[in-house]
Design a protein around this motif. Structure first.
Motif, PDB file in Angstrom:
ATOM      1  N   LEU A   6      60.682  17.854  11.764  1.00  0.00           N
ATOM      2  CA  LEU A   6      61.018  16.996  12.029  1.00  0.00           C
ATOM      3  C   LEU A   6      61.660  15.620  11.055  1.00  0.00           C
ATOM      4  O   LEU A   6      60.626  16.131  10.060  1.00  0.00           O
ATOM      5  N   LYS A   7      62.474  15.274  11.324  1.00  0.00           N
ATOM      6  CA  LYS A   7      63.153  13.920  10.534  1.00  0.00           C
ATOM      7  C   LYS A   7      62.958  12.487  10.821  1.00  0.00           C
ATOM      8  O   LYS A   7      63.852  11.810  12.372  1.00  0.00           O
ATOM      9  N   ILE A   8      62.638  11.993   9.993  1.00  0.00           N
ATOM     10  CA  ILE A   8      62.425  10.601  10.331  1.00  0.00           C
ATOM     11  C   ILE A   8      63.285   9.531   9.608  1.00  0.00           C
ATOM     12  O   ILE A   8      62.811   9.746   8.151  1.00  0.00           O
ATOM     13  N   ASN A   9      64.176   8.140   9.779  1.00  0.00           N
ATOM     14  CA  ASN A   9      64.306   7.766   9.119  1.00  0.00           C
ATOM     15  C   ASN A   9      64.223   6.160   9.212  1.00  0.00           C
ATOM     16  O   ASN A   9      64.658   5.765  10.416  1.00  0.00           O
ATOM     17  N   VAL A  21      54.245  -6.021  10.837  1.00  0.00           N
ATOM     18  CA  VAL A  21      55.046  -4.173  10.801  1.00  0.00           C
ATOM     19  C   VAL A  21      53.768  -4.188  10.660  1.00  0.00           C
ATOM     20  O   VAL A  21      53.101  -3.363   9.122  1.00  0.00           O
ATOM     21  N   ILE A  22      54.034  -2.702  10.904  1.00  0.00           N
ATOM     22  CA  ILE A  22      52.894  -2.008  10.775  1.00  0.00           C
ATOM     23  C   ILE A  22      52.965  -0.820  10.009  1.00  0.00           C
ATOM     24  O   ILE A  22      52.834   0.070   9.339  1.00  0.00           O
ATOM     25  N   LEU A  23      54.572  -0.259  10.587  1.00  0.00           N
ATOM     26  CA  LEU A  23      55.219   0.674  10.074  1.00  0.00           C
ATOM     27  C   LEU A  23      56.958  -0.182   9.344  1.00  0.00           C
ATOM     28  O   LEU A  23      57.412  -0.481  10.296  1.00  0.00           O
ATOM     29  N   ASN A  24      56.905   0.500   7.865  1.00  0.00           N
ATOM     30  CA  ASN A  24      58.062  -0.505   7.651  1.00  0.00           C
ATOM     31  C   ASN A  24      58.802   0.800   6.683  1.00  0.00           C
ATOM     32  O   ASN A  24      58.533   0.524   5.958  1.00  0.00           O
ATOM     33  N   ASN A  25      60.158   0.750   7.198  1.00  0.00           N
ATOM     34  CA  ASN A  25      61.313   1.448   6.432  1.00  0.00           C
ATOM     35  C   ASN A  25      60.752   2.751   6.638  1.00  0.00           C
ATOM     36  O   ASN A  25      61.109   3.237   4.961  1.00  0.00           O
ATOM     37  N   LEU A  26      59.768   3.114   7.548  1.00  0.00           N
ATOM     38  CA  LEU A  26      59.225   5.108   6.162  1.00  0.00           C
ATOM     39  C   LEU A  26      60.417   6.203   6.726  1.00  0.00           C
ATOM     40  O   LEU A  26      60.540   6.678   8.166  1.00  0.00           O
ATOM     41  N   ASP A  27      60.574   6.864   5.996  1.00  0.00           N
ATOM     42  CA  ASP A  27      61.063   8.139   6.133  1.00  0.00           C
ATOM     43  C   ASP A  27      60.344   9.218   5.663  1.00  0.00           C
ATOM     44  O   ASP A  27      59.060   9.397   4.588  1.00  0.00           O
ATOM     45  N   LEU A  28      60.564  10.178   6.880  1.00  0.00           N
ATOM     46  CA  LEU A  28      59.349  11.074   5.905  1.00  0.00           C
ATOM     47  C   LEU A  28      60.184  12.381   6.664  1.00  0.00           C
ATOM     48  O   LEU A  28      60.843  12.930   7.588  1.00  0.00           O
ATOM     49  N   THR A  29      60.430  13.857   5.681  1.00  0.00           N
ATOM     50  CA  THR A  29      60.505  15.446   6.383  1.00  0.00           C
ATOM     51  C   THR A  29      59.566  16.299   6.975  1.00  0.00           C
ATOM     52  O   THR A  29      58.665  16.000   5.776  1.00  0.00           O
ATOM     53  N   ILE A  30      59.749  16.953   7.943  1.00  0.00           N
ATOM     54  CA  ILE A  30      58.891  18.210   7.780  1.00  0.00           C
ATOM     55  C   ILE A  30      58.984  19.003   8.323  1.00  0.00           C
ATOM     56  O   ILE A  30      59.750  19.411   9.231  1.00  0.00           O
ATOM     57  N   ASN A  31      58.992  20.276   7.380  1.00  0.00           N
ATOM     58  CA  ASN A  31      59.286  21.444   7.993  1.00  0.00           C
ATOM     59  C   ASN A  31      58.788  22.499   8.657  1.00  0.00           C
ATOM     60  O   ASN A  31      58.073  21.783   9.026  1.00  0.00           O
ATOM     61  N   TYR A  59      60.561   1.915  19.237  1.00  0.00           N
ATOM     62  CA  TYR A  59      60.491   1.934  17.992  1.00  0.00           C
ATOM     63  C   TYR A  59      61.934   1.113  17.292  1.00  0.00           C
ATOM     64  O   TYR A  59      62.447   1.801  17.915  1.00  0.00           O
ATOM     65  N   GLU A  60      62.290   0.920  16.040  1.00  0.00           N
ATOM     66  CA  GLU A  60      63.337   0.874  15.102  1.00  0.00           C
ATOM     67  C   GLU A  60      63.490   2.292  14.628  1.00  0.00           C
ATOM     68  O   GLU A  60      62.746   2.326  13.617  1.00  0.00           O
ATOM     69  N   GLY A  61      64.763   2.152  13.845  1.00  0.00           N
ATOM     70  CA  GLY A  61      65.054   3.601  13.779  1.00  0.00           C
ATOM     71  C   GLY A  61      65.072   4.909  13.882  1.00  0.00           C
ATOM     72  O   GLY A  61      65.842   4.980  15.202  1.00  0.00           O
ATOM     73  N   SER A  62      64.821   5.785  13.320  1.00  0.00           N
ATOM     74  CA  SER A  62      65.290   6.873  13.427  1.00  0.00           C
ATOM     75  C   SER A  62      64.257   8.476  13.884  1.00  0.00           C
ATOM     76  O   SER A  62      63.619   8.473  12.520  1.00  0.00           O
ATOM     77  N   ILE A  63      63.857   9.183  14.835  1.00  0.00           N
ATOM     78  CA  ILE A  63      63.076  10.251  14.797  1.00  0.00           C
ATOM     79  C   ILE A  63      63.623  11.586  15.288  1.00  0.00           C
ATOM     80  O   ILE A  63      64.280  10.976  16.858  1.00  0.00           O
ATOM     81  N   LYS A  64      64.010  12.325  14.608  1.00  0.00           N
ATOM     82  CA  LYS A  64      64.236  13.713  15.373  1.00  0.00           C
ATOM     83  C   LYS A  64      63.671  15.074  15.384  1.00  0.00           C
ATOM     84  O   LYS A  64      62.665  15.163  14.305  1.00  0.00           O
ATOM     85  N   VAL A  65      63.826  15.580  16.103  1.00  0.00           N
ATOM     86  CA  VAL A  65      62.714  16.807  16.693  1.00  0.00           C
ATOM     87  C   VAL A  65      63.742  17.823  16.775  1.00  0.00           C
ATOM     88  O   VAL A  65      65.133  17.822  17.711  1.00  0.00           O
ATOM     89  N   ASP A  66      63.446  18.835  15.494  1.00  0.00           N
ATOM     90  CA  ASP A  66      64.881  20.262  15.796  1.00  0.00           C
ATOM     91  C   ASP A  66      66.419  19.142  15.806  1.00  0.00           C
ATOM     92  O   ASP A  66      67.472  20.361  17.558  1.00  0.00           O
ATOM     93  N   GLY A  67      66.730  18.665  15.877  1.00  0.00           N
ATOM     94  CA  GLY A  67      67.706  17.113  15.699  1.00  0.00           C
ATOM     95  C   GLY A  67      68.169  17.013  16.310  1.00  0.00           C
ATOM     96  O   GLY A  67      69.542  15.723  16.798  1.00  0.00           O
ATOM     97  N   GLN A  68      67.630  17.263  17.530  1.00  0.00           N
ATOM     98  CA  GLN A  68      67.270  16.067  18.632  1.00  0.00           C
ATOM     99  C   GLN A  68      66.381  14.523  18.930  1.00  0.00           C
ATOM    100  O   GLN A  68      65.616  14.930  18.471  1.00  0.00           O
ATOM    101  N   PRO A  69      67.458  13.570  19.161  1.00  0.00           N
ATOM    102  CA  PRO A  69      66.489  12.497  19.308  1.00  0.00           C
ATOM    103  C   PRO A  69      65.076  12.160  19.925  1.00  0.00           C
ATOM    104  O   PRO A  69      65.323  12.444  20.879  1.00  0.00           O
TER     105      PRO A  69
END
Length: 256
Positions: A6-9, A21-31, A59-69
């Motif tokens: 999981l990759k969030i940008n 704003v509930i979530l504000n430019n949140l970044d997160l990586t889970i292996n 949402y705004e921004g990017s959430i990807k699971v196994d590289g897929q949006p």
């Protein structure tokens, strides 16, 4: 070497009827096989975060699971809710699992799907109740059935909005052992003791500005949770209390 699941940008979430704003430019990586426990005061965005990951929220921004949006819900991300009523009431608990397996095309052969359903219901201690309907079960038993259904689908990411809070301590410990096996998990916890005892790779909590607290405690599996548990609980309680006080002070100031 761990693989990113999981990759969030730059995740931003706010609702149309509010400027907050509930979530504000949140970044997160889970292996792969990480367990992320999300802690924080009420209303800070914990459930909103995993609903965005599940595909239930825009949402705004990017959430990807196994590289897929992530653009909509999918079987690669299964969510288990707090609510007891997550099962189809007109189906037995076994048939609830069979339906999910066939609908997601995880297993379309009915006999094999039946066997998988029986196996996973057995893992959560419901072997004797496979032909029972949800209304014939207690709340904790229904929650276990919902967890069995989620686990049987073998998602890339299991999302949990505190589904274990209603279980007795012995059953909860058994379920914790089960779901920690080979699964990447994001869990919202409102009880610090449960949250800290669940997560083993790292623990983070959300602050009121909608960002992850970068000073959150990091700890590895080999250190052992039992020696650290009380210290972590006290530290997290103090930090969450400070965040809540800061938020209340800000709200009071805005009213002046």
């Amino acid at each position: 070497m761990s693989n990113e699941v999981l990759k969030i940008n730059n995740l931003v979430k706010k609702y149309d009827n509010s400027d907050r704003v509930i979530l504000n430019n949140l970044d997160l990586t889970i292996n792969d096989e990480d367990f992320l426990c999300i802690l924080g005061p009420s209303g800070c965005g914990k459930s909103t975060l995993i609903r965005c990951i599940a595909g239930f929220e825009d949402y705004e921004g990017s959430i990807k699971v196994d590289g897929q949006p992530v653009v909509k819900p999918g079987p690669d991300r299964i969510m288990v809710f707090q609510d007891f009523n997550q099962l189809f009431p007109w189906k037995t608990i076994k048939d609830n699992l069979v339906y999910a397996l066939k609908a997601t095309k995880i297993e379309e052969d009915k006999k094999k799907a039946n066997n998988i359903a029986i196996e996973y219901l057995g893992l959560v201690g419901l072997s004797e109740y496979i032909n029972s309907y949800p209304h014939q079960l207690s709340g904790g038993m229904k929650q276990r059935a919902a967890l069995a259904r989620a686990l049987s689908l073998k998602p890339d990411v299991l999302l949990m909005d505190e589904p274990l809070g209603s279980l007795d301590a012995i059953t909860r410990n058994e379920i914790q052992k089960l779901i920690k096996s080979g699964c990447t998990i994001c869990e919202v916890a409102r009880t610090l003791k449960i949250g800290i005892s669940m997560a083993y790779n790292y623990t983070k909590d959300l602050i009121s500005e909608g960002k992850l607290d970068e000073s959150s405690v990091m700890f590895e599996k080999q250190y052992g949770l039992h020696d650290l548990e009380q210290m972590l609980i006290e530290m997290m309680e103090n930090r969450i209390s400070r965040v809540q006080m800061a938020r209340e002070s800000k709200m009071s100031y805005n009213k002046i």
